[in-house]
Structures are given as C-alpha cells and as structure tokens.
Design an enzyme around this catalytic site. Structure first.
Site, PDB file in Angstrom:
ATOM      1  N   GLY A  13       0.826  -1.208   0.000  1.00 52.69           N
ATOM      2  CA  GLY A  13       0.000   0.000   0.000  1.00 52.69           C
ATOM      3  C   GLY A  13       0.854   1.249   0.000  1.00 52.69           C
ATOM      4  N   GLY A  15      -0.429   4.331   0.022  1.00 53.73           N
ATOM      5  CA  GLY A  15      -1.234   5.469   0.495  1.00 53.73           C
ATOM      6  C   GLY A  15      -0.460   6.198   1.589  1.00 53.73           C
ATOM      7  N   PHE A  16      -1.171   6.942   2.411  1.00 52.07           N
ATOM      8  CA  PHE A  16      -0.476   7.736   3.433  1.00 52.07           C
ATOM      9  C   PHE A  16       0.366   6.856   4.368  1.00 52.07           C
ATOM     10  CE2 PHE A  16      -3.864  10.948   2.608  1.00 52.07           C
ATOM     11  CZ  PHE A  16      -3.011  11.975   2.265  1.00 52.07           C
ATOM     12  N   GLY A  17      -0.219   5.749   4.861  1.00 48.41           N
ATOM     13  CA  GLY A  17       0.484   4.905   5.823  1.00 48.41           C
ATOM     14  C   GLY A  17       1.735   4.294   5.224  1.00 48.41           C
ATOM     15  N   VAL A  81      -1.493  -7.642  -4.259  1.00 41.56           N
ATOM     16  CA  VAL A  81      -1.324  -8.762  -3.331  1.00 41.56           C
ATOM     17  C   VAL A  81      -2.682  -9.433  -3.158  1.00 41.56           C
ATOM     18  CG1 VAL A  81      -0.668  -9.427  -0.989  1.00 41.56           C
ATOM     19  CG2 VAL A  81       0.559  -7.578  -2.161  1.00 41.56           C
ATOM     20  N   GLU A 172     -18.111  18.427   2.171  1.00 41.49           N
ATOM     21  CA  GLU A 172     -17.255  19.103   1.180  1.00 41.49           C
ATOM     22  C   GLU A 172     -17.849  18.985  -0.222  1.00 41.49           C
ATOM     23  OE1 GLU A 172     -13.187  18.675   3.824  1.00 41.49           O
ATOM     24  OE2 GLU A 172     -13.429  17.357   2.109  1.00 41.49           O
ATOM     25  N   ASP A 309      -6.005   3.027   7.686  1.00 43.34           N
ATOM     26  CA  ASP A 309      -7.442   2.710   7.705  1.00 43.34           C
ATOM     27  C   ASP A 309      -7.718   1.231   7.953  1.00 43.34           C
ATOM     28  OD1 ASP A 309      -7.893   5.338   7.173  1.00 43.34           O
ATOM     29  OD2 ASP A 309      -8.874   5.037   5.228  1.00 43.34           O
TER      30      ASP A 309
END
Ligand SMILES: Cc1cc2nc3c(=O)[nH]c(=O)nc-3n(C[C@H](O)[C@H](O)[C@H](O)COP(=O)(O)OP(=O)(O)OC[C@H]3O[C@@H](n4cnc5c(N)ncnc54)[C@H](O)[C@@H]3O)c2cc1C
Length: 431
Positions: A13, A15-17, A81, A172, A309
């Site tokens: 992943g 993403g941010f993490g 994966v 938003e 997440d």
C-alpha cells in the site's frame, strides 16, 4: 568479506500509511519493497475537487517510483497482493510471489453500503481517481441533460442531486456542488438556471460532521444552507432504486427523485484484513479493521504490522482511531522507526496518536476547524485547511501547481476541469 543480506521489509500500500513508512526507512540499513496496485500515491482529501471539476487527477496524484528515485534500497513494485502465507513469510501476487522478513500492511479501506451493495451502481462513492471522474461525469452530464430536457419533471430530476452521508467528504462535496450551481455555472446555460438545482445532504445522525464539536456542525449547516444545500439530518436512507432515494425520518417515509446520487456514508476495511484474519485468527472489528497491539503489530506475529485505515488501534481511549490521513501518516512513521529500533535490539514505545486537529471545508471560503481547545469556522478555517492540504501534497511541483490552480479558481470563480469523459457520454437522454 562476507555478504550479509539486508533485512527485507515489504510494505503493501502506497497510500499515506505505506508511503510514510517507506520514507521513514529510506536511510535505514534494510531493503524495502513498496507494493501498490496503482503506480501512484493518491491524495484522497482532494478527490472531491476532481469530482467537481476544480482540479485534474494529475494534480492530486504522484508517481510512487519518482518519490524513491534516489533511494537505492527502496524498490517500488506495481502489483496486487491477493494472499499471504504467514508461516513461510510469503506474499502471493496476482502475477507472482515475494518473501519478506517484516511485513507492513497498509491497504486502506473502501466504500461500505451496509449490506446493500446493489446501491453502488446508482450511488457511487468517492475513493479512487476513477470514482472522482465518474462523479464528475455524472454531475456535469446532469446539467447538460437538463439544458436539453423538454419535460419539466425530467428537467427537475436532472437538476436534483442527493449526497448520502454528512461526514467531511459529504459536506465538502455538497458545499462545492452548491458553489458550482450558484456561482461557477452562472450564465453558462440558456434554458436552465443552474442555481435552481436541488442539492440534498442526507445524514442518519442528529447533525452533520458528527465527529466535530456541536457548534461546528451548526456552523457547517448554516454555511451549506447559504450555498443552497438542503440538509436532512436524523434521516436514514432505506432504498435506492431507479433514481429514487427513499428515506425514513422518525416514523415518516419520504422519497426524492434524482439522476445524481452520491454515497459518502460508510467505509469498510480492505479485504486483505479478512485474509490476514483467516490465516492468523486475528480479530476484526465491525468495519473489518484488524485489531492491533499497542506497537501496531499483529497479536502473536511481531513481524507483521498493520497501519492506517486497515488498523483498529483501541489502546488510546478505548475506541479505534478515526480513518484519517493524519493517523495513517503518524502510524507509518512510527512503524518505520519501530522496525529500526527492533533491528538494534530495542523495544519500541507503544504508538501514540497526536491529534493536531480536524478540518473541513464548505465551498469557496468557509470551513470549520477543531483544534481541541479552540474551534472556529469561516475564512480563517478555510485558509488553515488550504495551508495544511498544500503542505501535505506530495511532490514539490504539485504543490506549486495546485496552489496556483486554486488561486486562479478563487479569483476567477472558475473550475477549469469540467470535462465529461467516459465511454458513453449520453446515458442521460430525456426519456
Ligand atoms: C474522499 C476522501 C476525503 C478524505 N479527506 C480527508 C481529510 O480531509 N483529512 C484526513 O486526514 N483524511 C481524509 N481522508 C482519509 C484519508 O485519505 C485516509 O485515512 C488515508 O488515505 C488512509 O491511508 P492508508 O495508507 O491507510 O490507505 P490509503 O491511503 O487508502 O492507501 C491504500 C493503498 O493500498 C493500495 N492497495 C489496496 N489493496 C491493495 C492490494 N491488495 N495490493 C496492492 N496494493 C493495494 C491502494 O491502491 C492504495 O494506494 C479522506 C478520504 C477520502 C476517501
């Protein structure tokens, strides 16, 4: 001299993490493989800007390979994966396999339709670039179809937008849609007035932005109303069928006909959490998140970390930390450090999330900011939101470009990326 193979950390992943875990390890004496099924990091907090024509996908995505171009020990693999063998420390990829010494799982979350997956077709969620482009297509196509609709009832249906879920993304989206209808599209059409659009924001709880202090929810609702959005709280959607949203408010049932229905009501963790649970017996929470130890590792498997997440970290105040970019970034950095400490024979301190505040934006110059002891709304909150999001955008060139684009949009009240794309641009013809 004897060659010692470096400890192999595999991060799933980007993403941010995962990205921040890899960054924390870029100078460490380890070999890192960062795997993502996409070749880019996506800045999800700005997806709603793509969905409403304010920014283009390239403004909010950055190629992962270029982030680590100068880090010899970091390899980037574009791969998916599909399974893992925990005893053998091996990952199954859609087209191969890979072994690891330490594994970091950061595969995030997707939409949750609470047992009504058939709703997805009519009410897409906002999580990927493709989702944002599909939403953009539906929004702008609805105005195009309304302009040509001969039947007034049909025209009304085209000009009705329902957003289900009053969290930050729903607020938003609704605010930006209101601004689009009232300001941006003013004068663009000949038979319709876009300002006559009906925009509904439907929320099951008592107030929108339920995770913010109550006064900020009120401020957000006032700002939304000013932009022409009808806010319906305490209202639960019970069905979405053939362009009709059916809702329950107390004992009363109501329905709205709309061609554009958007879903921002729930998330469920990535399926790799369930795969991990199948192989290790680890506990998942109701959203499918993996219950982790205080150091974010898997119970009984210190070689596997789960972050962002996908993780249910309940060791701070008994409830899982929220699914926020800020949480994922801090966990990514922590895990990068924890891996290095362990390799030095040290035991890392438990993870602790430092909450620096929560922000949401409503239209062109209103926002709400919850900074703990201080909470406020208005232009200052909007500016703070803008500053924080620009600072965290990956890639320097992106930051400058996006800032420029934003300033331009702000000054001209324009949104330059109003393209209708996709294979079938005419599915909304007047029936
Ligand atoms: C529309 C929207 C607005 C948001 N706004 C905000 C905000 O304003 N502020 C805030 O703090 N947070 C916000 N968030 C939440 C924030 O974006 C997430 O909490 C954060 O992205 C979680 O990071 P992550 O690393 O866990 O997962 P993600 O960032 O979702 O990354 C997961 C990565 O894993 C990859 N992946 C998944 N499965 C596989 C697989 N099987 N094999 C290989 N790769 C895989 C995916 O391609 C993806 O790149 C928002 C989210 C959304 C959707």
């Amino acid at each position: 001299m004897q060659y010692t193979p470096l400890h192999h950390v595999v991060i799933i992943g980007g993403g941010f993490g995962g990205l921040y875990a890899a960054k924390a390890l870029r100078r460490a004496p380890v070999r890192v493989t960062l795997i993502d099924k996409r070749n880019f990091h996506l800045f999800q907090p700005l997806l709603y800007q793509v969905a409403t024509g304010g920014l283009s996908p390239g403004d909010i995505a950055h190629p992962l390979r270029s982030v680590f171009a100068h880090d010899r020990h970091v390899s980037v693999w574009m791969a998916e994966v599909t399974d893992l063998n925990v005893p053998q420390r091996t990952l199954t990829l859609r087209d191969g396999s890979l072994t690891y010494d330490t594994l970091v799982l950061a595969t995030g979350a997707s939409h949750q339709y609470f047992g009504h997956d058939v709703w997805e077709q009519q009410a897409p969620g906002l999580k990927t670039v493709e989702d944002a482009l599909e939403i953009r297509r539906r929004i702008f196509l609805a105005f195009e179809a309304a302009e040509r609709a001969a039947d007034p009832i049909n025209r009304q249906t085209f000009m009705t937008f329902v957003i289900i879920g009053g969290g930050p993304t729903g607020v938003e989206l609704a605010g930006t849609l209101g601004e689009l209808a009232h300001t941006t599209l003013k004068g663009h059409f000949r038979t319709i007035d876009p300002a006559q659009a009906n925009i509904f924001l439907v929320e099951g709880q008592q107030r929108v932005l339920a995770t913010f202090p109550e006064d900020l929810s009120t401020k957000a609702e006032v700002a939304l109303r000013r932009l022409g959005v009808t806010v319906r709280t305490n209202t639960v959607v019970t069905d979405i069928h053939n362009g009709t949203v059916t809702m329950r408010h107390g004992d009363a049932t109501d329905s709205i006909r709309a061609r554009t229905i958007l879903w921002t009501a729930g998330v469920k963790a990535s399926g790799l959490g369930a795969t991990l649970a199948k192989h290790t017996g680890v506990e998942l929470d109701r959203a499918g998140r993996v219950r982790v130890e205080p150091d974010l590792s898997l119970p009984g498997h210190p070689e596997i970390f789960v972050i962002g997440d996908l993780a249910a970290f309940v060791h701070q105040d008994g409830k899982p930390l929220p699914g926020l970019g800020a949480v994922a970034i801090q966990q990514g950095r922590y895990v990068g450090d924890a891996i290095q400490q362990r390799l030095q024979g040290k035991t890392p301190q438990p993870f602790r999330y430092i909450n620096k505040g929560n922000l949401a934006i409503i239209g062109r110059n209103a926002g709400v900011a919850d900074l703990g002891r201080w909470h406020f709304g208005g232009v200052i909150a909007w500016l703070l939101w803008l500053f924080v999001h620009i600072v965290y955008l990956i890639g320097f060139d992106n930051k400058v470009l996006v800032l420029f684009q934003w300033a331009w949009n702000y000054l001209t009240r324009k949104r330059g990326a109003q393209l209708i794309t996709g294979k079938d641009p005419f599915p909304l013809a007047d029936a």
